[in-house]
Design a protein around this motif. Structure first.
Motif, short mmCIF file in Angstrom:
data_model
loop_
_atom_site.label_atom_id
_atom_site.label_comp_id
_atom_site.label_asym_id
_atom_site.label_seq_id
_atom_site.Cartn_x
_atom_site.Cartn_y
_atom_site.Cartn_z
N THR A 201 -2.51 11.18 24.75
CA THR A 201 -2.14 10.88 26.07
C THR A 201 -1.44 11.66 25.99
O THR A 201 -0.19 12.15 25.45
N PRO A 202 -0.40 11.89 27.18
CA PRO A 202 0.39 12.72 28.07
C PRO A 202 1.85 11.98 27.77
O PRO A 202 2.71 12.65 27.67
N ASP A 203 2.12 10.66 27.97
CA ASP A 203 2.96 9.66 27.58
C ASP A 203 2.59 8.49 26.88
O ASP A 203 2.64 7.52 27.55
N SER A 378 0.56 11.40 4.25
CA SER A 378 0.18 12.31 5.37
C SER A 378 0.48 13.13 6.38
O SER A 378 1.65 12.05 6.90
N TRP A 379 0.21 14.15 6.97
CA TRP A 379 0.87 15.20 8.06
C TRP A 379 0.18 14.78 9.11
O TRP A 379 -0.82 15.87 9.10
N LYS A 380 0.57 14.73 10.60
CA LYS A 380 -0.28 15.34 11.51
C LYS A 380 0.62 15.39 12.64
O LYS A 380 1.81 15.41 13.16
N THR A 381 0.06 16.62 13.03
CA THR A 381 1.17 17.21 13.86
C THR A 381 -0.99 17.65 15.43
O THR A 381 -2.08 18.06 14.86
N PHE A 382 -0.06 17.31 16.36
CA PHE A 382 -1.19 16.98 17.82
C PHE A 382 -0.49 17.48 18.99
O PHE A 382 0.91 18.30 19.22
N GLY A 383 -1.30 18.13 19.78
CA GLY A 383 -1.15 18.14 21.13
C GLY A 383 -2.02 18.01 22.11
O GLY A 383 -3.04 17.75 21.98
N THR A 384 -1.83 17.95 23.80
CA THR A 384 -2.51 17.59 24.54
C THR A 384 -1.87 18.42 25.76
O THR A 384 -0.70 18.34 26.46
N PHE A 385 -3.08 18.97 26.46
CA PHE A 385 -3.02 19.94 27.63
C PHE A 385 -3.94 19.37 28.42
O PHE A 385 -5.26 19.88 27.72
N ALA A 386 -3.58 19.51 29.55
CA ALA A 386 -4.75 18.27 29.89
C ALA A 386 -4.24 17.94 31.61
O ALA A 386 -3.15 18.77 31.87
N GLU A 387 -4.87 17.66 32.98
CA GLU A 387 -4.32 17.82 34.12
C GLU A 387 -4.96 16.36 34.75
O GLU A 387 -6.21 15.59 33.84
N ARG A 388 -4.52 16.25 35.73
CA ARG A 388 -4.88 15.03 36.29
C ARG A 388 -5.16 15.24 38.16
O ARG A 388 -4.21 15.54 38.67
N ASN A 389 -6.26 15.08 38.65
CA ASN A 389 -6.36 16.04 40.12
C ASN A 389 -6.98 15.34 40.59
O ASN A 389 -8.50 14.32 40.48
N THR A 414 1.48 19.02 29.12
CA THR A 414 1.60 19.79 28.22
C THR A 414 2.08 18.90 27.04
O THR A 414 4.13 18.95 27.08
N THR A 415 1.98 18.69 25.94
CA THR A 415 2.34 17.26 25.21
C THR A 415 2.55 18.38 23.56
O THR A 415 1.37 19.20 23.02
N TYR A 416 3.04 17.87 22.66
CA TYR A 416 3.19 17.96 20.95
C TYR A 416 4.03 16.80 20.30
O TYR A 416 5.03 16.84 21.04
N GLY A 417 3.46 16.70 19.40
CA GLY A 417 4.13 15.75 18.64
C GLY A 417 3.65 16.04 17.57
O GLY A 417 2.83 16.82 16.34
N SER A 418 4.78 15.57 15.92
CA SER A 418 4.26 15.30 14.39
C SER A 418 4.69 14.06 14.51
O SER A 418 5.62 13.42 14.45
N GLU A 419 3.78 13.87 13.04
CA GLU A 419 3.92 12.26 12.76
C GLU A 419 4.07 12.45 11.44
O GLU A 419 2.72 12.79 10.19
N LEU A 420 5.21 12.33 10.46
CA LEU A 420 4.67 12.27 8.74
C LEU A 420 4.90 10.43 8.23
O LEU A 420 6.22 9.98 8.81
N PHE A 445 5.85 16.64 28.44
CA PHE A 445 6.19 17.65 29.98
C PHE A 445 5.31 17.51 30.84
O PHE A 445 3.91 16.95 30.48
N ILE A 446 5.55 16.91 32.42
CA ILE A 446 4.79 16.60 33.25
C ILE A 446 5.11 17.53 35.22
O ILE A 446 6.24 17.31 34.89
N ASP A 447 4.23 18.03 35.08
CA ASP A 447 4.45 18.57 36.46
C ASP A 447 3.38 18.16 37.74
O ASP A 447 3.01 18.61 37.29
#
Length: 809
Positions: A201-203, A378-389, A414-420, A445-447
């Protein structure tokens, strides 16, 4: 999108040639009657390498380093087996094993095979780098449920989970709106929503939350941890909701499944899945296409989902993974109805030009490393590239569409994150203890572009008219740092306690243009906020019998000030510069377990305190002008009972039957969600009249959420009937009974809905599923929308049917 599919095909075709085999370990797992044991877990102790036995009981492990190992085999109903062995480079070795029955577990194993569908379990004390002990939690085993999975029918999927309220206004299955304990179901935003353990999710702390829902045909299970998830995952009052996708088949190099569904209103869905394991590699991929006209007029939808996962055992202790998920949607929104329109014909629609789309792309990289026999990372890095129209005519539903230019709103995420994470076992006073720790980073980040002038057409078009601008253009950014530590203290074989702490740091920034009036830009006062604080939690379990236990948990929670809270709906509104985050806590006390192999239950009391709720009141400035002031107003409390019981009378009285098995379940909840001291004001004849919501019911919170069902199963055939009995709710905090002209406030009546679904498997590979949703064609609604996708009453679907044909290889 074509490149995405091409990469999947290239990977699958090149997989066998990409592997240089070093050695092979193979064999057959049999029981004491020399019959093959299917689905047994076979792995090398202390490594990341493991497979499952196939339909003939065979297994094969390839391409691992030479050395001395212990081969472990486990399967429910049998005693674990451990076989030491050594192997050299390019050596082929065969180990055949006969498993000994475990009489203590065998009855439970036979019961799990012979009983009716059992789609609800609980999480183990420790798994997947997390601690679950002492928590109210449920595991929904989606594949074991007779339900309309092609349409993500949440009423059936969450039928066995007590206290889950559902907004049933999206018959397309694109968006999921669920909540518990009197919280808002709006896009499931009170839950921390994850897929395979990472954010999608974006947030993750509020709006916008769950615009993306994975196809239930590929979801292996849904894990729900009630409000006590704040220590290990996030601060949400609702807790955690994690979609666990189907994992690669560990018993074959290649497996394939296709499910094709048709139904009324032009429904067609095709779901295609493949996966397998070869040496150090395993993979899985799916594609789903779903299209239909919807139950209501102007309700067209067209969605595409694709996903690929690849894992590689880089060494005996290190496993690397890559996941990519992509979704596109095209959805026509029928809009809301007035109360009179709903009574006349709930299928009608007066909005033919409203469209909605949420293209979504979620990539993730993962790694697991075994540090030692007792410690894993355990390590996860992730992102979300999306729109709501969205584009459409957005005036109140009692106003006729003027067929002019439509309102256009667009969000870009546009989001990205990482969790260890680390989990470690250690011993104190002769007992094994478990410590889970982790750190997290998230940047979102939300535009946001709103109130743009779209075209005057009827098709989906998210382009501005020539020379048009977005009157509102805002930028939001959120950075979150977090760290947690939680420990299980095992004092005896019967009693354990958990304790944990989470440190949160949130940095939020908002700036941009709020509006354009008479050609003049109205800037938004920039907002910058930084918050740092701790959350604490305690829990305990006491095992009363080998199969039953008492549990209790206390966990702090909070909801930070959201971007919607900081954005005034009008230029004259004022935001409290000292606006505080909402804080509170969850408390659970329950008793769960089973009797013999025929009864399962979980009964609990809960208490949720939601303090510093944010709201708007009218005030007077020094010049005597009345304005709306958004600030912290008060609190609400939700408390009540959640209960789940399932019973198999055939197993209870006869142990087995060649005529089949009947399985009953009841999921019941009473929720008393009321406001405490919460100040309000109204303006009448130019004067402010103060009030208070104390004692009012929280909006969108039914007091009664009961679901009952029965499943009959004989051999490979089963059928399930389910009844949902949901109480009434208010759509606003003032508890308005009579609806207004725009149908945005008023009572949401109680309702009862029945569903009937069945499934059959032939020759172990041909699949038939069918069902009728809303069997009695009940006309009801669960939501009055103040804005998009309304406004007005959002009717739920009436009677629909589906039939699915599938093949599994």
């Amino acid at each position: 999108m074509r490149i995405f599919y091409l990469l999947i095909v290239i990977f699958i075709l090149s997989l066998p040639s990409a592997i240089a085999q070093k050695n092979i370990l193979k064999g057959t797992i049999l029981d004491e009657n020399q019959s093959p044991v299917v689905g047994a877990s076979v792995y090398l102790e202390g490594t990341v390498r493991g497979v499952q036995t196939d339909l003939t009981g065979n297994y094969i492990l390839k391409d691992f380093s030479k050395g001395n190992y212990v081969l472990k085999v486990n399967m429910i109903g049998f005693k674990d087996a451990s076989i030491p062995f050594s192997i050299n480079d390019k050596e082929s070795k065969e180990l055949n094993i006969v498993l000994e029955e475990n009489l203590l577990l065998l009855d439970a194993f036979e019961f799990s095979v012979s009983r009716g569908i059992m789609g609800q379990e609980k999480l183990p004390e420790v798994d997947n780098f997390r601690i679950n002990a002492a928590r109210k939690n449920e595991v929904i085993r989606v594949g074991e449920i007779n339900a309309n999975l092609a349409m993500n029918n949440s009423r059936q999927i969450f039928g066995r989970t007590p206290g889950i309220s559902i907004w049933e206004n999206d018959g397309s299955g694109i968006q999921l709106g669920v909540a518990s304990r009197g919280l808002s179901p709006n896009r499931s935003w009170e839950f921390n929503v994850r897929m395979n353990g990472y954010d999608i999710t974006p947030d993750p702390m509020g709006y916008p939350e769950a615009y993306f829902t994975p196809p239930m045909e590929v979801v292996e299970q849904i894990e729900i941890v009630r409000g006590a998830s704040s220590l290990q995952y996030g601060p949400q009052f609702g807790g955690l909701m994690n979609f666990v996708m189907r994992k690669p088949d560990k018993s074959k190099r290649f497996s394939f499944e296709t499910l094709n569904t048709v139904g009324n209103n032009g429904l067609f869905s095709t779901f295609n899945y493949l996966g397998g394991t070869e040496g150090k590699w395993n993979y899985t991929a799916y594609y789903q296409k779903r299209i239909g006209n919807g139950w209501r007029e102007n309700g067209y939808f067209n969605t595409d989902h694709a996903h690929v996962e690849v894992n590689y055992a880089a060494s005996n202790k290190l496993k690397l993974g890559l996941e990519m998920t992509y979704m596109t949607t095209e959805s026509q929104q029928p809009g809301g109805l007035t109360d009179e329109q709903f009574k006349q014909d709930a299928r009608q629609s007066t909005r033919s030009r409203n469209w909605f789309s949420t293209p979504w792309f979620v990539p993730a990289l993962t790694a697991e490393y075994i540090v030692s026999e007792n410690t894993k990372l355990s390590w996860k890095t992730f992102g979300t590239f999306a729109e709501r129209n969205s584009v459409g005519f957005m005036r109140p539903i009692n106003l006729e569409d003027d067929m002019g230019n439509r309102q256009l709103d667009r969000d870009f995420y546009t989001t990205y994150g990482s969790e260890l994470r680390m989990i470690s076992d250690y011993r104190i006073l002769g007992k094994e203890q478990t410590l889970a720790t982790g750190v997290r980073y998230f940047n979102g980040f939300i535009d946001r572009k709103q109130q743009g002038e779209g075209d005057a057409g009827s098709n989906m078009n998210f382009d501005l008219v020539d020379g048009g601008v977005y009157r509102r253009d805002l930028d939001f950014s959120n950075i979150n740092y977090a760290a947690f530590a939680e420990n299980i203290f095992r004092f005896s074989d019967k009693f354990l306690a958990t304790a944990g702490v989470r440190l949160e740091s949130i940095q939020s920034n908002m700036e941009g243009r709020f509006n354009i009036i008479n050609g003049q830009e109205i800037p938004l006062n920039p907002q910058n906020r930084t918050r740092n604080f701790l959350l604490f939690g305690l829990g305990s379990e006491y095992r009363l019998t080998p199969n039953t236990e008492f549990y209790t948990n206390f966990s702090q929670a909070y909801r930070p000030v959201l971007i919607s809270d900081l954005t005034p709906p009008a230029t004259t509104d004022v935001i409290d510069q000292n606006l505080q985050d909402s804080r509170g806590y969850n408390f659970d006390f329950g008793y769960r377990g089973g009797l013999g192999t025929y009864l399962k239950f979980d009964m609990s009391y809960f208490y949720l305190n939601y303090a510093d709720r944010i709201g708007t009141i009218a005030q007077v400035d020094p010049n005597g002008t009345i304005y709306q002031y958004r600030t912290n107003l008060g609190n609400s409390v939700s408390q009540g009972f959640e209960g789940y019981v399932e019973f198999d009378p055939v197993t209870a009285f006869f142990k087995s039957s060649r005529y089949g098995y009947v399985h009953f379940f009841a999921s019941i909840a009473f929720i008393d969600a009321v406001y405490g001291d919460l100040a309000t004001t109204i303006v009448s004849n130019g004067e402010i009249i103060p009030g208070n919501l104390k004692g009012n019911r929280v909006e969108n919170a039914p007091r009664k959420i009961n679901r009952y069902g029965v499943t009959y199963q004989v051999k490979n055939y089963s059928v399930t009937w389910q009844l949902s009995d949901i109480g009434d709710a208010f759509s606003d905090a003032s508890n308005t009974l009579e609806p207004n002209a725009a149908a945005t406030v008023g009572l949401i009546p109680a309702y009862q809905v029945q569903d009937l679904s069945g499934s059959a498997t032939f020759a172990k590979k041909y699949i038939l599923k069918a069902g009728v949703n809303n069997l009695t064609n009940t006309m009801y609604f669960t939501r009055r929308a103040g804005g998009y996708p309304g406004p007005g009453i959002m009717p739920a679907d009436g009677r629909t049917f589906y039939i699915t044909l599938g093949l599994k290889l």
